[in-house]
Motif scaffolding. Sequence first.
Motif, PDB file in Angstrom:
ATOM      1  N   LEU A 107     -15.624   7.284  -9.230  1.00 43.28           N
ATOM      2  CA  LEU A 107     -14.374   7.898  -9.089  1.00 43.28           C
ATOM      3  C   LEU A 107     -13.831   8.297  -7.708  1.00 43.28           C
ATOM      4  N   ARG A 108     -14.734   8.679  -7.041  1.00 47.10           N
ATOM      5  CA  ARG A 108     -14.364   9.621  -5.732  1.00 47.10           C
ATOM      6  C   ARG A 108     -13.785   8.639  -4.545  1.00 47.10           C
ATOM      7  N   THR A 109     -12.874   9.063  -4.060  1.00 47.05           N
ATOM      8  CA  THR A 109     -11.897   8.342  -3.042  1.00 47.05           C
ATOM      9  C   THR A 109     -11.984   8.961  -1.717  1.00 47.05           C
ATOM     10  N   ARG A 110     -11.461   8.093  -0.560  1.00 45.45           N
ATOM     11  CA  ARG A 110     -11.293   8.791   0.522  1.00 45.45           C
ATOM     12  C   ARG A 110      -9.846   8.788   1.036  1.00 45.45           C
ATOM     13  N   SER A 111      -9.301   9.548   2.132  1.00 38.80           N
ATOM     14  CA  SER A 111      -8.228   9.842   2.486  1.00 38.80           C
ATOM     15  C   SER A 111      -7.583   8.738   2.809  1.00 38.80           C
ATOM     16  N   PRO A 112      -6.195   7.971   2.551  1.00 33.86           N
ATOM     17  CA  PRO A 112      -5.805   6.957   3.170  1.00 33.86           C
ATOM     18  C   PRO A 112      -5.597   6.981   4.575  1.00 33.86           C
ATOM     19  N   GLU A 113      -5.523   5.857   5.150  1.00 35.56           N
ATOM     20  CA  GLU A 113      -5.392   5.609   6.703  1.00 35.56           C
ATOM     21  C   GLU A 113      -3.752   5.595   7.161  1.00 35.56           C
ATOM     22  N   ARG A 114      -2.808   5.256   6.143  1.00 29.67           N
ATOM     23  CA  ARG A 114      -1.562   5.159   6.592  1.00 29.67           C
ATOM     24  C   ARG A 114      -0.688   5.661   5.240  1.00 29.67           C
ATOM     25  N   THR A 115       0.305   5.733   5.424  1.00 27.75           N
ATOM     26  CA  THR A 115       1.462   6.187   4.659  1.00 27.75           C
ATOM     27  C   THR A 115       2.528   5.341   4.331  1.00 27.75           C
ATOM     28  N   GLU A 116       2.770   4.354   5.273  1.00 22.93           N
ATOM     29  CA  GLU A 116       3.959   3.550   5.126  1.00 22.93           C
ATOM     30  C   GLU A 116       3.308   2.114   4.454  1.00 22.93           C
ATOM     31  N   LEU A 117       4.208   1.946   3.275  1.00 23.60           N
ATOM     32  CA  LEU A 117       3.837   0.950   2.464  1.00 23.60           C
ATOM     33  C   LEU A 117       4.985   0.101   2.196  1.00 23.60           C
ATOM     34  N   ALA A 118       4.837  -1.277   1.714  1.00 23.44           N
ATOM     35  CA  ALA A 118       5.821  -2.223   1.540  1.00 23.44           C
ATOM     36  C   ALA A 118       6.265  -1.891   0.008  1.00 23.44           C
ATOM     37  N   PRO A 119       7.560  -2.279  -0.393  1.00 28.03           N
ATOM     38  CA  PRO A 119       8.201  -1.706  -1.646  1.00 28.03           C
ATOM     39  C   PRO A 119       7.118  -2.346  -2.794  1.00 28.03           C
ATOM     40  N   GLN A 120       6.722  -3.563  -2.721  1.00 26.53           N
ATOM     41  CA  GLN A 120       5.783  -4.114  -3.633  1.00 26.53           C
ATOM     42  C   GLN A 120       4.512  -3.171  -3.738  1.00 26.53           C
ATOM     43  N   ALA A 121       4.200  -2.719  -3.045  1.00 25.62           N
ATOM     44  CA  ALA A 121       2.837  -1.619  -2.970  1.00 25.62           C
ATOM     45  C   ALA A 121       3.357  -0.517  -3.593  1.00 25.62           C
ATOM     46  N   LEU A 122       4.267   0.103  -3.119  1.00 27.42           N
ATOM     47  CA  LEU A 122       4.803   1.205  -3.849  1.00 27.42           C
ATOM     48  C   LEU A 122       5.213   1.049  -5.316  1.00 27.42           C
ATOM     49  N   ALA A 123       5.756  -0.030  -5.739  1.00 23.11           N
ATOM     50  CA  ALA A 123       5.578  -0.304  -7.023  1.00 23.11           C
ATOM     51  C   ALA A 123       4.573  -0.581  -7.817  1.00 23.11           C
ATOM     52  N   LEU A 124       3.406  -1.070  -7.234  1.00 19.55           N
ATOM     53  CA  LEU A 124       2.286  -1.103  -7.845  1.00 19.55           C
ATOM     54  C   LEU A 124       1.595   0.004  -8.141  1.00 19.55           C
ATOM     55  N   LEU A 125       1.592   1.163  -7.292  1.00 15.25           N
ATOM     56  CA  LEU A 125       1.299   2.288  -7.473  1.00 15.25           C
ATOM     57  C   LEU A 125       1.955   3.048  -8.597  1.00 15.25           C
ATOM     58  N   ARG A 126       3.147   2.790  -8.744  1.00 14.66           N
ATOM     59  CA  ARG A 126       4.072   3.702  -9.637  1.00 14.66           C
ATOM     60  C   ARG A 126       3.852   2.931 -10.973  1.00 14.66           C
ATOM     61  N   GLY A 127       3.937   1.715 -11.161  1.00 12.18           N
ATOM     62  CA  GLY A 127       3.944   1.020 -12.494  1.00 12.18           C
ATOM     63  C   GLY A 127       3.147  -0.090 -12.734  1.00 12.18           C
ATOM     64  N   GLY A 128       2.192  -0.383 -11.941  1.00 12.98           N
ATOM     65  CA  GLY A 128       1.157  -1.525 -11.970  1.00 12.98           C
ATOM     66  C   GLY A 128       1.596  -2.993 -11.634  1.00 12.98           C
ATOM     67  N   ARG A 129       1.222  -4.113 -12.095  1.00 17.74           N
ATOM     68  CA  ARG A 129       1.490  -5.415 -12.025  1.00 17.74           C
ATOM     69  C   ARG A 129       2.950  -5.702 -12.146  1.00 17.74           C
ATOM     70  N   ARG A 130       3.365  -5.321 -13.345  1.00 20.64           N
ATOM     71  CA  ARG A 130       4.773  -5.683 -13.592  1.00 20.64           C
ATOM     72  C   ARG A 130       5.749  -5.270 -12.790  1.00 20.64           C
ATOM     73  N   ALA A 131       5.799  -3.922 -12.411  1.00 21.55           N
ATOM     74  CA  ALA A 131       6.639  -3.253 -11.472  1.00 21.55           C
ATOM     75  C   ALA A 131       6.565  -3.978 -10.053  1.00 21.55           C
ATOM     76  N   ALA A 132       5.250  -4.126  -9.744  1.00 16.50           N
ATOM     77  CA  ALA A 132       5.204  -5.143  -8.445  1.00 16.50           C
ATOM     78  C   ALA A 132       5.993  -6.471  -8.320  1.00 16.50           C
ATOM     79  N   VAL A 133       5.757  -7.043  -9.627  1.00 15.62           N
ATOM     80  CA  VAL A 133       6.437  -8.288  -9.664  1.00 15.62           C
ATOM     81  C   VAL A 133       7.996  -8.486  -9.747  1.00 15.62           C
ATOM     82  N   VAL A 134       8.296  -7.269 -10.450  1.00 24.27           N
ATOM     83  CA  VAL A 134       9.899  -6.981 -10.657  1.00 24.27           C
ATOM     84  C   VAL A 134      10.541  -6.649  -9.294  1.00 24.27           C
ATOM     85  N   VAL A 135       9.895  -5.952  -8.283  1.00 23.45           N
ATOM     86  CA  VAL A 135      10.287  -5.593  -6.852  1.00 23.45           C
ATOM     87  C   VAL A 135      10.436  -6.893  -6.294  1.00 23.45           C
TER      88      VAL A 135
END
Length: 274
Positions: A23-51
Amino acid sequence: MGADTWWFIGASCAQLLCALFLLRTRSPERTELAPQALALLRGGRRAAVVVALVALHQRGAVAAGRKGTIRANGGPGRTRDPVQLGVHSSLRRALGLRVLASQPRARRAVDALRAELGREGLLRPQGRLLVARTLLVGTVVTVVTGLVVTGPSGAGLALALALGAVPAGAALALLFLPPTTRAARRLLAGLRRRHPLPAHRREVTDGNLVLLYVALYGDPALALFLPRFSRDGGLLGRGGGSDGYATGRSWFGGGDTVGGTGGEPGSGGGGGSD
């Protein structure tokens, strides 16, 4: 407390440590993401498809079909975004949102995006997460099994319960750990602070900002900026129509406006129809 009880508690601690490693993770290399990526983080597959659908709709590539479905309305336009291309290529006929999100090309595109976010430390890889949760369940089962099989009593039972409660309690708490990492949740929270949902759609004339709002807020942003397309296309709530499929054509054009321009903003800030 006998040696057998110690063995079970030790095995449960080992399972817990293995789950923590996965479960351990490392720090992200960047913080600028496309809207589909942000939607995937927020609401999963469905949210990414909606965007992706909203971006395609801004270019006139998709429209609402019958019975809460989405249909293709021409080519995907000038985009190299894999999720948008995967979603558009899946629309050989009108589909409901749930069915569309499960189509092979759309799934592969979203899974590739999920893997990329996993490499950047924003999502826990699905395989590791599944194995970790299996180990966490095994941790609790091992503790309970040890207590039942060894049958300690008196002071030994009290000690076994106290020691077993540590790995078992930690495992139960970690079972509810979300797929998104703390870095991802901080990223989303920071973007919401910098981009609060406006009170009226006329406050936004940039189509890229519309995509950002939909990615960050989901249904409230859809209802604000694209009410007709979202409602008729089955994007709000559970969405998707009764059977997920439809044929034929529905309306396309007119209606929703953003920023008083007479149309929804396109991906480059220009007008388009909803």
